[in-house]
Motif scaffolding. Structure first.
Motif, PDB file in Angstrom:
ATOM      1  N   ASP A 215      89.609 118.788  -3.969  1.00 45.36           N
ATOM      2  CA  ASP A 215      88.704 119.324  -4.980  1.00 45.36           C
ATOM      3  C   ASP A 215      87.269 118.890  -4.743  1.00 45.36           C
ATOM      4  O   ASP A 215      86.342 119.535  -5.229  1.00 45.36           O
ATOM      5  CB  ASP A 215      89.130 118.856  -6.375  1.00 45.36           C
ATOM      6  CG  ASP A 215      90.541 119.274  -6.729  1.00 45.36           C
ATOM      7  OD1 ASP A 215      90.772 120.487  -6.862  1.00 45.36           O
ATOM      8  OD2 ASP A 215      91.418 118.390  -6.859  1.00 45.36           O
ATOM      9  N   PHE A 216      87.080 117.758  -4.046  1.00 47.53           N
ATOM     10  CA  PHE A 216      85.719 117.283  -3.791  1.00 47.53           C
ATOM     11  C   PHE A 216      85.672 116.521  -2.472  1.00 47.53           C
ATOM     12  O   PHE A 216      86.682 115.993  -1.993  1.00 47.53           O
ATOM     13  CB  PHE A 216      85.213 116.388  -4.940  1.00 47.53           C
ATOM     14  CG  PHE A 216      85.954 115.087  -5.114  1.00 47.53           C
ATOM     15  CD1 PHE A 216      85.506 113.916  -4.509  1.00 47.53           C
ATOM     16  CD2 PHE A 216      87.094 115.020  -5.898  1.00 47.53           C
ATOM     17  CE1 PHE A 216      86.181 112.716  -4.672  1.00 47.53           C
ATOM     18  CE2 PHE A 216      87.781 113.824  -6.083  1.00 47.53           C
ATOM     19  CZ  PHE A 216      87.321 112.671  -5.463  1.00 47.53           C
ATOM     20  N   ILE A 217      84.466 116.512  -1.872  1.00 47.83           N
ATOM     21  CA  ILE A 217      84.207 115.738  -0.668  1.00 47.83           C
ATOM     22  C   ILE A 217      82.836 115.102  -0.806  1.00 47.83           C
ATOM     23  O   ILE A 217      82.059 115.447  -1.704  1.00 47.83           O
ATOM     24  CB  ILE A 217      84.252 116.606   0.615  1.00 47.83           C
ATOM     25  CG1 ILE A 217      83.258 117.773   0.528  1.00 47.83           C
ATOM     26  CG2 ILE A 217      85.669 117.117   0.870  1.00 47.83           C
ATOM     27  CD1 ILE A 217      83.197 118.622   1.788  1.00 47.83           C
ATOM     28  N   ASN A 218      82.525 114.167   0.078  1.00 44.67           N
ATOM     29  CA  ASN A 218      81.233 113.490   0.084  1.00 44.67           C
ATOM     30  C   ASN A 218      80.683 113.501   1.506  1.00 44.67           C
ATOM     31  O   ASN A 218      81.355 113.092   2.447  1.00 44.67           O
ATOM     32  CB  ASN A 218      81.377 112.042  -0.402  1.00 44.67           C
ATOM     33  CG  ASN A 218      80.049 111.297  -0.430  1.00 44.67           C
ATOM     34  OD1 ASN A 218      79.162 111.634  -1.206  1.00 44.67           O
ATOM     35  ND2 ASN A 218      79.911 110.288   0.414  1.00 44.67           N
ATOM     36  N   SER A 219      79.454 113.979   1.667  1.00 46.05           N
ATOM     37  CA  SER A 219      78.780 113.970   2.968  1.00 46.05           C
ATOM     38  C   SER A 219      78.324 112.549   3.266  1.00 46.05           C
ATOM     39  O   SER A 219      77.571 111.951   2.492  1.00 46.05           O
ATOM     40  CB  SER A 219      77.582 114.919   2.930  1.00 46.05           C
ATOM     41  OG  SER A 219      76.779 114.776   4.090  1.00 46.05           O
ATOM     42  N   SER A 220      78.754 111.990   4.397  1.00 45.11           N
ATOM     43  CA  SER A 220      78.472 110.568   4.675  1.00 45.11           C
ATOM     44  C   SER A 220      78.139 110.375   6.151  1.00 45.11           C
ATOM     45  O   SER A 220      78.876 109.736   6.887  1.00 45.11           O
ATOM     46  CB  SER A 220      79.668 109.697   4.284  1.00 45.11           C
ATOM     47  OG  SER A 220      80.851 110.147   4.927  1.00 45.11           O
ATOM     48  N   GLU A 221      77.010 110.937   6.573  1.00 42.60           N
ATOM     49  CA  GLU A 221      76.611 110.802   7.974  1.00 42.60           C
ATOM     50  C   GLU A 221      76.033 109.411   8.235  1.00 42.60           C
ATOM     51  O   GLU A 221      75.439 108.788   7.356  1.00 42.60           O
ATOM     52  CB  GLU A 221      75.559 111.859   8.325  1.00 42.60           C
ATOM     53  CG  GLU A 221      75.936 113.282   7.956  1.00 42.60           C
ATOM     54  CD  GLU A 221      77.145 113.822   8.705  1.00 42.60           C
ATOM     55  OE1 GLU A 221      77.670 113.138   9.603  1.00 42.60           O
ATOM     56  OE2 GLU A 221      77.568 114.949   8.381  1.00 42.60           O
ATOM     57  N   HIS A 222      76.184 108.952   9.482  1.00 43.46           N
ATOM     58  CA  HIS A 222      75.660 107.649   9.860  1.00 43.46           C
ATOM     59  C   HIS A 222      74.127 107.641   9.797  1.00 43.46           C
ATOM     60  O   HIS A 222      73.450 108.348  10.549  1.00 43.46           O
ATOM     61  CB  HIS A 222      76.080 107.293  11.290  1.00 43.46           C
ATOM     62  CG  HIS A 222      77.542 107.046  11.461  1.00 43.46           C
ATOM     63  ND1 HIS A 222      78.158 105.899  11.037  1.00 43.46           N
ATOM     64  CD2 HIS A 222      78.508 107.810  12.025  1.00 43.46           C
ATOM     65  CE1 HIS A 222      79.452 105.955  11.336  1.00 43.46           C
ATOM     66  NE2 HIS A 222      79.690 107.118  11.929  1.00 43.46           N
ATOM     67  N   ASN A 223      73.580 106.851   8.894  1.00 41.25           N
ATOM     68  CA  ASN A 223      72.156 106.491   8.892  1.00 41.25           C
ATOM     69  C   ASN A 223      71.200 107.682   8.828  1.00 41.25           C
ATOM     70  O   ASN A 223      70.067 107.597   9.294  1.00 41.25           O
ATOM     71  CB  ASN A 223      71.814 105.646  10.136  1.00 41.25           C
ATOM     72  CG  ASN A 223      72.541 104.319  10.126  1.00 41.25           C
ATOM     73  OD1 ASN A 223      73.028 103.882   9.090  1.00 41.25           O
ATOM     74  ND2 ASN A 223      72.622 103.676  11.275  1.00 41.25           N
ATOM     75  N   THR A 224      71.635 108.773   8.241  1.00 39.56           N
ATOM     76  CA  THR A 224      70.734 109.912   8.055  1.00 39.56           C
ATOM     77  C   THR A 224      71.219 110.752   6.882  1.00 39.56           C
ATOM     78  O   THR A 224      72.430 110.832   6.620  1.00 39.56           O
ATOM     79  CB  THR A 224      70.640 110.779   9.317  1.00 39.56           C
ATOM     80  OG1 THR A 224      69.712 111.846   9.097  1.00 39.56           O
ATOM     81  CG2 THR A 224      71.987 111.359   9.717  1.00 39.56           C
ATOM     82  N   HIS A 225      70.255 111.343   6.189  1.00 41.20           N
ATOM     83  CA  HIS A 225      70.573 112.267   5.104  1.00 41.20           C
ATOM     84  C   HIS A 225      70.255 113.698   5.504  1.00 41.20           C
ATOM     85  O   HIS A 225      70.159 114.595   4.659  1.00 41.20           O
ATOM     86  CB  HIS A 225      69.785 111.888   3.846  1.00 41.20           C
ATOM     87  CG  HIS A 225      68.291 111.898   4.030  1.00 41.20           C
ATOM     88  ND1 HIS A 225      67.651 111.050   4.900  1.00 41.20           N
ATOM     89  CD2 HIS A 225      67.320 112.651   3.457  1.00 41.20           C
ATOM     90  CE1 HIS A 225      66.352 111.280   4.853  1.00 41.20           C
ATOM     91  NE2 HIS A 225      66.126 112.252   3.994  1.00 41.20           N
ATOM     92  N   GLU A 245      75.619 108.987   2.386  1.00 40.75           N
ATOM     93  CA  GLU A 245      75.278 108.481   3.715  1.00 40.75           C
ATOM     94  C   GLU A 245      76.238 107.338   4.028  1.00 40.75           C
ATOM     95  O   GLU A 245      76.662 106.614   3.114  1.00 40.75           O
ATOM     96  CB  GLU A 245      73.833 107.968   3.709  1.00 40.75           C
ATOM     97  CG  GLU A 245      73.340 107.366   5.022  1.00 40.75           C
ATOM     98  CD  GLU A 245      71.947 106.757   4.882  1.00 40.75           C
ATOM     99  OE1 GLU A 245      71.648 105.799   5.625  1.00 40.75           O
ATOM    100  OE2 GLU A 245      71.162 107.214   4.028  1.00 40.75           O
ATOM    101  N   GLU A 246      76.601 107.188   5.293  1.00 36.52           N
ATOM    102  CA  GLU A 246      77.271 105.960   5.715  1.00 36.52           C
ATOM    103  C   GLU A 246      76.202 105.045   6.302  1.00 36.52           C
ATOM    104  O   GLU A 246      75.705 105.275   7.410  1.00 36.52           O
ATOM    105  CB  GLU A 246      78.380 106.208   6.734  1.00 36.52           C
ATOM    106  CG  GLU A 246      79.108 104.903   7.062  1.00 36.52           C
ATOM    107  CD  GLU A 246      80.295 105.069   7.987  1.00 36.52           C
ATOM    108  OE1 GLU A 246      80.984 104.057   8.245  1.00 36.52           O
ATOM    109  OE2 GLU A 246      80.541 106.194   8.469  1.00 36.52           O
TER     110      GLU A 246
END
Length: 504
Positions: A215-225, A245-246
């Protein structure tokens, strides 16, 4: 000594910046060229073992630049088994500077790419489009690991002159989807696309998330938005997309979960720098949650060293269940024991896939959250309150709670307020867990283990206890010992239900 050669054999002077673990090389200059023309400069140098975390190359950018392009390479010599080889990350800061937490950040690709470009109207994934303004830019090198022989590198900078393109206004996904009111919602809060070191597009991730029953996800890229503006077309009535972000430091990774669109969280510090609290507070000011990721992972720089005092939850299960997840689960359980012993707040646990590319399975595992609706705020409140469990897939569902006293009942993340000697009944109903064993875990350890569930995967397990015997109870479902990468690997686990009257 770090050598820097600019188009020839001359050695440039190095300057140590104010940051404890950063080094700045001599600057590179360009002369303005005619509209549509290009200029390139190539730098070569060697980084020795023990180099600082970050090495900055100042670039004097003149007016009239349409595009900045950077390509780099470094040697990868053979090293003995057990010895780290070379790994060099890269990113860029614009004329606003490299100050920690400042506004100059324009992109980071780590070691995922060998080149990148920035224009007003477009940029390489991981980088922020926008004007290439005149001033001192900085190429940021991150020598992640350096071989005993050192690391020889080469950087080619190319400026293209001309009128900038028209910058597009970013569009972000909505903060709500069409929910079911108060219900259990499934999500995966740790995912990577091609906007960092993943190989999937946001559209591909969205398709896989829907197929996994999320139902949901979270965008979590390394060190960038940089991905934030690329999820609007993926979100829909059936899928809530949170932005984050990660934050990938040299002393552990933390997922910023559900921050305001366009929030950048800096990562250029270690635990000894005493800076993490500042950026954890920034995450919360931006409406996000602070979630240490894979705290016992064995990759270089992954082990969590910042403590958990600033955390809102902790990622206990990351991707396929492995021995480091087992250690993280045991460590988290120790924190639960300490919280009831000392009368402190407890830290909820989560699970996420950390999927990067095929065959990484999006939604395995997934965090299942009891929330008032399918909105950013409601999902975050459910996670923060610990009203959640972690399951290996959408095939597995459970209901877990405790009843006792005069009709009292408490569910996951709640407390059953009864006297110490009041009998209580712990009850787990489960589907989708064939041949799994149920364990009830308390502050005194594992106090009840069931027989394996039937092949149908459905069953109900009950156990009776008192608050004097168990301050909390949580459930684990484990596969048969022969299944999975870890003997008795998890199929699911819940956050605890607490027993007894809260001390005032």
């Amino acid at each position: 000594m770090c050598e820097d050669h600019h188009g020839g054999p001359g050695r440039r002077t190095l300057f140590v910046t104010g940051a404890a673990a950063a080094l700045t090389l001599g600057s590179v200059s360009f002369a303005s060229a005619a509209d549509g023309g290009q200029e390139s400069r190539t730098l070569r140098g060697t980084l020795p073992p023990g180099s600082p975390d970050f090495v900055y190359v100042p670039v004097e950018v003149p007016a009239g630049v349409r595009e900045l392009k950077v390509a780099y390479a470094y040697d990868r010599p053979s090293v003995p088994a057990g010895t780290t080889g070379n790994a060099l990350d890269i990113g860029v800061f614009d004329e606003r500077g490299t100050e920690l937490g400042g506004k100059g950040f324009r992109g980071w690709s780590g070691g995922a790419r060998t080149e990148f470009f920035i224009r007003a109207d477009d940029a390489t994934p991981g980088y922020l489009p926008g004007p290439v303004r005149a001033g001192t830019w900085h190429i940021a090198l991150g020598p992640y690991t350096v071989a005993p022989q050192g690391m020889a590198y080469e950087i080619t900078l190319t400026l293209t002159y001309g009128e900038p393109g028209e910058a597009a206004r970013p569009v972000y996904p909505p903060e709500r989807a069409k929910g079911r009111g108060r219900a259990w919602y499934r999500g995966d809060c740790h995912l990577h696309s091609w906007y960092s070191d993943g190989r999937r597009t946001p559209a591909e991730i969205g398709e896989l998330a829907r197929a996994a029953g999320l139902d949901f996800i979270n965008s979590s890229e390394h060190n960038t938005h940089a991905a934030h503006a690329h999820w609007a077309d993926v979100a829909g009535d059936d899928l809530l997309v949170l932005l984050g972000e990660e934050v990938t430091t040299r002393n552990g990774h933390v997922v910023a979960l559900g921050t305001d669109p366009g929030t950048f969280v800096d990562w250029r510090y270690r635990a000894r720098d005493n800076r993490f609290g500042r950026f954890a507070r920034q995450i919360r000011r931006a409406g996000g949650l602070v979630v240490p990721a894979h705290p016992h992972a064995t990759c270089v720089g992954c082990n969590w060293k910042f403590g958990f005092g600033e955390a809102d939850a902790v990622e206990v299960w990351n991707g396929p269940y492995t021995p480091d997840d087992e250690v993280a689960l045991a460590d988290w359980d120790g924190m639960l024991v300490a919280s009831v012993r000392d009368g402190r707040d407890w830290l909820p646990a989560m699970g996420s896939s950390d999927a990067h590319r095929s065959p990484d399975a999006v939604g395995s595992p997934q965090t299942v959250v009891l929330a008032d609706d399918l909105t950013r705020e409601a999902i975050q409140e459910g996670i923060r309150s610990g009203r959640s469990y972690v399951a290996e897939s959408a095939r597995l569902s459970l209901s877990f709670g405790v009843s006792g006293g005069r009709g009292g009942h408490a569910g996951i993340g709640e407390r059953l307020e009864v006297d110490r000697d009041t009998p209580v009944t712990v009850r787990l109903e489960v589907t989708g867990a064939p041949r799994c064993t149920v364990r009830f875990v308390t502050d005194q350890g594992v106090l009840h283990t069931s027989a394996p569930l039937p092949v149908s995967g459905e069953g109900t397990v009950e156990w009776r206890t008192t608050p004097s015997y168990a301050a909390y109870v949580r459930a684990e479902l484990r596969h048969e010992a022969a299944a999975g990468p870890v003997p008795g690997a998890l199929a699911a686990f819940t956050n605890p239900v607490f027993l007894g009257r809260r001390e005032r």
